[in-house]
Write a protein that holds these residues in place. Structure first.
Motif, short mmCIF file in Angstrom:
data_model
loop_
_atom_site.label_atom_id
_atom_site.label_comp_id
_atom_site.label_asym_id
_atom_site.label_seq_id
_atom_site.Cartn_x
_atom_site.Cartn_y
_atom_site.Cartn_z
N ILE A 196 -13.92 23.88 57.38
CA ILE A 196 -15.15 24.64 57.25
C ILE A 196 -15.62 25.24 58.57
O ILE A 196 -16.38 26.21 58.58
N ASP A 197 -15.17 24.70 59.70
CA ASP A 197 -15.58 25.22 61.00
C ASP A 197 -14.60 26.23 61.58
O ASP A 197 -14.74 26.64 62.74
N SER A 198 -13.62 26.65 60.80
CA SER A 198 -12.64 27.61 61.31
C SER A 198 -13.23 29.01 61.41
O SER A 198 -14.18 29.36 60.70
N THR A 199 -12.65 29.80 62.28
CA THR A 199 -13.12 31.18 62.49
C THR A 199 -12.92 32.02 61.23
O THR A 199 -13.76 32.86 60.89
N GLY A 200 -11.82 31.80 60.52
CA GLY A 200 -11.49 32.63 59.37
C GLY A 200 -12.48 32.52 58.23
O GLY A 200 -12.83 33.52 57.60
#
Length: 262
Positions: A15-19
Protein backbone atom coordinates in the motif's frame (compact mmCIF):
# COMPACT_ATOMS: atom_id res chain seq x y z
CA UNK A 1 -15.42 8.95 -15.68
CA UNK A 2 -18.38 9.51 -13.41
CA UNK A 3 -17.87 10.60 -9.81
CA UNK A 4 -20.43 7.89 -9.01
CA UNK A 5 -18.13 5.15 -10.33
CA UNK A 6 -16.93 2.90 -7.49
CA UNK A 7 -13.43 1.48 -7.86
CA UNK A 8 -11.63 -0.95 -5.56
CA UNK A 9 -7.89 -0.37 -5.91
CA UNK A 10 -5.32 -2.94 -4.81
CA UNK A 11 -1.83 -4.15 -5.76
CA UNK A 12 0.88 -6.61 -4.74
CA UNK A 13 3.78 -4.18 -4.18
CA UNK A 14 2.18 -2.93 -0.96
CA UNK A 15 0.00 0.00 0.00
CA UNK A 16 2.97 2.36 0.45
CA UNK A 17 4.39 1.78 -3.03
CA UNK A 18 4.76 4.63 -5.50
CA UNK A 19 2.68 2.84 -8.15
CA UNK A 20 -0.52 2.51 -6.14
CA UNK A 21 -0.29 6.10 -4.94
CA UNK A 22 0.06 7.30 -8.53
CA UNK A 23 -3.01 5.32 -9.60
CA UNK A 24 -5.00 6.46 -6.58
CA UNK A 25 -4.29 10.12 -7.31
CA UNK A 26 -5.28 9.71 -10.97
CA UNK A 27 -8.42 7.65 -10.45
CA UNK A 28 -9.75 9.44 -7.39
CA UNK A 29 -9.87 12.72 -9.30
CA UNK A 30 -12.89 11.31 -11.17
CA UNK A 31 -14.22 8.34 -9.18
CA UNK A 32 -14.83 7.07 -5.66
CA UNK A 33 -11.77 4.94 -4.96
CA UNK A 34 -11.45 2.56 -2.01
CA UNK A 35 -7.94 1.19 -1.45
CA UNK A 36 -7.60 -2.27 0.07
CA UNK A 37 -3.99 -3.34 -0.45
CA UNK A 38 -1.32 -5.48 1.21
CA UNK A 39 0.47 -3.87 4.14
CA UNK A 40 3.80 -4.93 2.61
CA UNK A 41 5.24 -6.32 -0.61
CA UNK A 42 3.51 -9.56 -1.62
CA UNK A 43 4.81 -9.86 -5.17
CA UNK A 44 4.59 -13.19 -7.01
CA UNK A 45 2.29 -14.78 -4.42
CA UNK A 46 -0.33 -15.76 -6.99
CA UNK A 47 -3.87 -16.33 -5.67
CA UNK A 48 -2.69 -17.44 -2.26
CA UNK A 49 -5.43 -16.91 0.34
CA UNK A 50 -5.35 -16.59 4.11
CA UNK A 51 -7.90 -17.86 6.62
CA UNK A 52 -7.68 -14.69 8.69
CA UNK A 53 -5.87 -11.36 8.22
CA UNK A 54 -5.31 -8.24 10.28
CA UNK A 55 -6.49 -4.94 8.84
CA UNK A 56 -5.12 -1.48 9.64
CA UNK A 57 -6.61 1.87 8.75
CA UNK A 58 -4.43 3.76 6.28
CA UNK A 59 -4.60 7.24 4.79
CA UNK A 60 -5.51 5.66 1.43
CA UNK A 61 -7.97 3.13 2.85
CA UNK A 62 -7.12 -0.24 4.38
CA UNK A 63 -3.79 -2.03 4.77
CA UNK A 64 -4.32 -5.78 4.89
CA UNK A 65 -1.67 -8.09 6.34
CA UNK A 66 -2.26 -10.60 3.59
CA UNK A 67 -2.18 -11.23 -0.14
CA UNK A 68 -3.76 -9.35 -3.06
CA UNK A 69 -6.42 -12.07 -3.29
CA UNK A 70 -7.14 -11.55 0.42
CA UNK A 71 -7.52 -7.84 -0.29
CA UNK A 72 -10.03 -8.38 -3.08
CA UNK A 73 -12.17 -10.79 -1.06
CA UNK A 74 -12.07 -8.56 2.02
CA UNK A 75 -12.69 -5.42 -0.01
CA UNK A 76 -15.60 -6.79 -2.02
CA UNK A 77 -17.26 -8.74 0.76
CA UNK A 78 -16.74 -6.49 3.76
CA UNK A 79 -14.49 -3.42 3.79
CA UNK A 80 -15.68 -1.23 0.95
CA UNK A 81 -18.74 -0.37 -1.09
CA UNK A 82 -19.27 -3.01 -3.77
CA UNK A 83 -17.43 -1.58 -6.79
CA UNK A 84 -18.15 -1.28 -10.48
CA UNK A 85 -14.51 -2.06 -11.23
CA UNK A 86 -11.42 -3.50 -9.56
CA UNK A 87 -8.05 -2.02 -10.49
CA UNK A 88 -4.80 -3.76 -9.52
CA UNK A 89 -1.49 -1.89 -9.73
CA UNK A 90 0.42 -0.14 -10.79
CA UNK A 91 2.96 -2.90 -10.51
CA UNK A 92 6.67 -2.12 -10.65
CA UNK A 93 7.74 -4.54 -13.37
CA UNK A 94 5.86 -6.05 -16.27
CA UNK A 95 3.54 -9.06 -16.08
CA UNK A 96 3.97 -10.60 -19.51
CA UNK A 97 3.23 -14.04 -20.93
CA UNK A 98 0.93 -16.92 -20.12
CA UNK A 99 3.14 -18.31 -17.41
CA UNK A 100 2.81 -15.26 -15.14
CA UNK A 101 -0.99 -15.30 -15.09
CA UNK A 102 -1.13 -17.68 -12.13
CA UNK A 103 2.02 -16.38 -10.47
CA UNK A 104 1.57 -12.61 -10.34
CA UNK A 105 -0.21 -11.12 -7.35
CA UNK A 106 -1.32 -8.20 -9.53
CA UNK A 107 -2.98 -10.48 -12.08
CA UNK A 108 -4.36 -12.72 -9.33
CA UNK A 109 -6.22 -9.77 -7.81
CA UNK A 110 -7.97 -9.26 -11.16
CA UNK A 111 -8.77 -12.98 -11.44
CA UNK A 112 -10.20 -12.99 -7.90
CA UNK A 113 -12.46 -10.09 -8.87
CA UNK A 114 -13.64 -12.05 -11.91
CA UNK A 115 -14.98 -14.80 -9.67
CA UNK A 116 -17.10 -12.13 -8.00
CA UNK A 117 -18.31 -11.11 -11.49
CA UNK A 118 -16.62 -7.74 -11.12
CA UNK A 119 -14.61 -6.54 -14.14
CA UNK A 120 -10.99 -5.70 -13.48
CA UNK A 121 -7.92 -4.00 -14.90
CA UNK A 122 -4.42 -5.11 -13.90
CA UNK A 123 -1.75 -2.56 -14.80
CA UNK A 124 2.01 -3.11 -14.75
CA UNK A 125 4.97 -0.92 -15.71
CA UNK A 126 7.67 -2.45 -17.89
CA UNK A 127 11.03 -1.54 -16.36
CA UNK A 128 13.99 -2.52 -18.58
CA UNK A 129 16.60 -4.43 -16.60
CA UNK A 130 20.29 -3.54 -16.77
CA UNK A 131 23.12 -4.33 -14.37
CA UNK A 132 21.27 -2.73 -11.45
CA UNK A 133 19.51 -5.25 -9.20
CA UNK A 134 15.78 -4.89 -9.77
CA UNK A 135 15.03 -4.31 -6.08
CA UNK A 136 17.37 -1.31 -6.10
CA UNK A 137 15.66 0.43 -9.04
CA UNK A 138 13.77 3.42 -7.65
CA UNK A 139 10.63 4.56 -9.46
CA UNK A 140 9.14 8.06 -9.23
CA UNK A 141 5.54 9.15 -9.69
CA UNK A 142 6.53 10.57 -13.09
CA UNK A 143 7.60 7.11 -14.25
CA UNK A 144 3.96 6.01 -13.88
CA UNK A 145 2.51 8.85 -15.96
CA UNK A 146 1.70 6.70 -19.00
CA UNK A 147 0.43 3.84 -16.84
CA UNK A 148 -1.98 6.05 -14.90
CA UNK A 149 -3.10 7.76 -18.09
CA UNK A 150 -4.07 4.55 -19.89
CA UNK A 151 -5.62 2.98 -16.80
CA UNK A 152 -7.77 6.05 -16.25
CA UNK A 153 -8.72 6.05 -19.93
CA UNK A 154 -9.82 2.41 -19.79
CA UNK A 155 -11.63 2.83 -16.47
CA UNK A 156 -13.56 5.76 -17.96
CA UNK A 157 -14.65 3.95 -21.10
CA UNK A 158 -14.36 0.16 -20.99
CA UNK A 159 -17.51 -0.51 -18.98
CA UNK A 160 -19.84 1.53 -21.18
CA UNK A 161 -18.10 0.29 -24.33
CA UNK A 162 -19.07 -3.30 -23.48
CA UNK A 163 -15.48 -4.52 -23.24
CA UNK A 164 -16.27 -6.67 -20.20
CA UNK A 165 -19.07 -8.46 -21.98
CA UNK A 166 -16.27 -10.29 -23.77
CA UNK A 167 -13.40 -10.20 -21.25
CA UNK A 168 -13.29 -10.78 -17.50
CA UNK A 169 -10.23 -8.59 -17.04
CA UNK A 170 -7.61 -6.62 -18.94
CA UNK A 171 -3.90 -7.26 -18.45
CA UNK A 172 -2.25 -3.92 -19.23
CA UNK A 173 1.52 -3.53 -19.57
CA UNK A 174 2.94 -0.08 -20.14
CA UNK A 175 6.39 1.14 -21.22
CA UNK A 176 8.14 3.96 -19.42
CA UNK A 177 6.94 7.36 -20.70
CA UNK A 178 8.99 8.83 -23.53
CA UNK A 179 7.58 12.14 -24.73
CA UNK A 180 4.46 11.48 -26.80
CA UNK A 181 1.82 9.10 -25.53
CA UNK A 182 2.36 5.48 -26.53
CA UNK A 183 -0.28 3.77 -28.71
CA UNK A 184 -2.38 0.87 -27.44
CA UNK A 185 -2.05 -2.57 -29.05
CA UNK A 186 -4.54 -5.34 -28.29
CA UNK A 187 -2.39 -8.39 -27.67
CA UNK A 188 -2.32 -12.02 -26.59
CA UNK A 189 0.00 -13.35 -23.86
CA UNK A 190 3.31 -14.70 -25.09
CA UNK A 191 3.73 -18.48 -24.80
CA UNK A 192 7.45 -18.32 -23.97
CA UNK A 193 8.54 -20.21 -20.86
CA UNK A 194 12.19 -20.58 -19.97
CA UNK A 195 12.53 -21.65 -16.35
CA UNK A 196 15.40 -23.83 -15.21
CA UNK A 197 17.10 -24.77 -11.97
CA UNK A 198 20.64 -25.35 -10.69
CA UNK A 199 21.62 -27.32 -7.59
CA UNK A 200 24.48 -26.29 -5.29
CA UNK A 201 24.72 -28.69 -2.38
CA UNK A 202 21.52 -28.44 -0.38
CA UNK A 203 20.22 -25.45 -2.35
CA UNK A 204 18.43 -25.28 -5.70
CA UNK A 205 18.36 -21.91 -7.45
CA UNK A 206 15.52 -21.25 -9.88
CA UNK A 207 16.21 -19.08 -12.93
CA UNK A 208 13.66 -17.28 -15.10
CA UNK A 209 15.50 -16.98 -18.44
CA UNK A 210 12.63 -15.24 -20.23
CA UNK A 211 13.98 -11.85 -19.21
CA UNK A 212 17.39 -12.54 -20.76
CA UNK A 213 16.11 -11.86 -24.30
CA UNK A 214 14.39 -8.48 -24.16
CA UNK A 215 16.46 -6.51 -26.67
CA UNK A 216 14.04 -5.14 -29.32
CA UNK A 217 16.24 -6.25 -32.24
CA UNK A 218 16.54 -9.83 -30.93
CA UNK A 219 13.15 -10.43 -29.32
CA UNK A 220 11.92 -13.92 -30.31
CA UNK A 221 8.24 -13.27 -29.52
CA UNK A 222 5.96 -12.93 -32.57
CA UNK A 223 3.87 -9.94 -33.60
CA UNK A 224 0.70 -9.55 -31.60
CA UNK A 225 2.16 -10.76 -28.30
CA UNK A 226 2.28 -8.69 -25.13
CA UNK A 227 6.07 -8.92 -24.79
CA UNK A 228 6.78 -7.66 -28.30
CA UNK A 229 4.35 -4.77 -28.00
CA UNK A 230 5.70 -3.38 -24.75
CA UNK A 231 9.37 -3.86 -25.60
CA UNK A 232 8.81 -1.96 -28.84
CA UNK A 233 7.23 0.92 -26.94
CA UNK A 234 3.50 0.22 -27.24
CA UNK A 235 0.95 -0.28 -24.46
CA UNK A 236 -0.09 -3.93 -24.37
CA UNK A 237 -3.72 -4.65 -23.48
CA UNK A 238 -4.64 -8.33 -23.31
CA UNK A 239 -8.36 -9.12 -22.83
CA UNK A 240 -8.51 -12.29 -20.75
CA UNK A 241 -11.14 -14.58 -19.26
CA UNK A 242 -11.66 -16.34 -15.96
CA UNK A 243 -12.40 -18.95 -14.79
CA UNK A 244 -10.26 -21.17 -16.96
CA UNK A 245 -12.01 -22.98 -19.78
CA UNK A 246 -12.07 -26.75 -20.27
CA UNK A 247 -11.30 -28.76 -23.38
CA UNK A 248 -13.66 -31.74 -23.53
CA UNK A 249 -12.28 -34.47 -25.77
CA UNK A 250 -13.36 -37.98 -26.73
CA UNK A 251 -9.97 -39.44 -25.71
CA UNK A 252 -10.73 -38.68 -22.07
CA UNK A 253 -14.32 -39.92 -22.50
CA UNK A 254 -12.93 -43.28 -23.60
CA UNK A 255 -10.66 -43.48 -20.56
CA UNK A 256 -13.61 -42.68 -18.26
CA UNK A 257 -15.80 -45.32 -19.92
CA UNK A 258 -13.11 -47.97 -19.55
CA UNK A 259 -12.44 -47.28 -15.86
CA UNK A 260 -15.19 -49.49 -14.41
CA UNK A 261 -13.97 -52.55 -16.35
CA UNK A 262 -10.28 -51.97 -15.53
Amino acid sequence: MSDDLEILLTNDDGIDSTGIRALYDALSAHANVTVVAPADDRSACGRSLSHEVEVDDHELGYAVHGTPADCVVAGLAELGPFPDLVVAGCNKGANLGEYVLGRSGTISAAVEAAFFDVPAIATSLYVPIDDTPFAEIEMTADDYTEATRVTTYLAERALEAGVFEHAAYLNVNVPLPEGEAAPIEITRPSKRYEMDAERDGTHVTLHDRVWDDMAPDALPDPEGTDRRAVVEGRISVSPLTAPHSTNHHEALDELADGYSSH
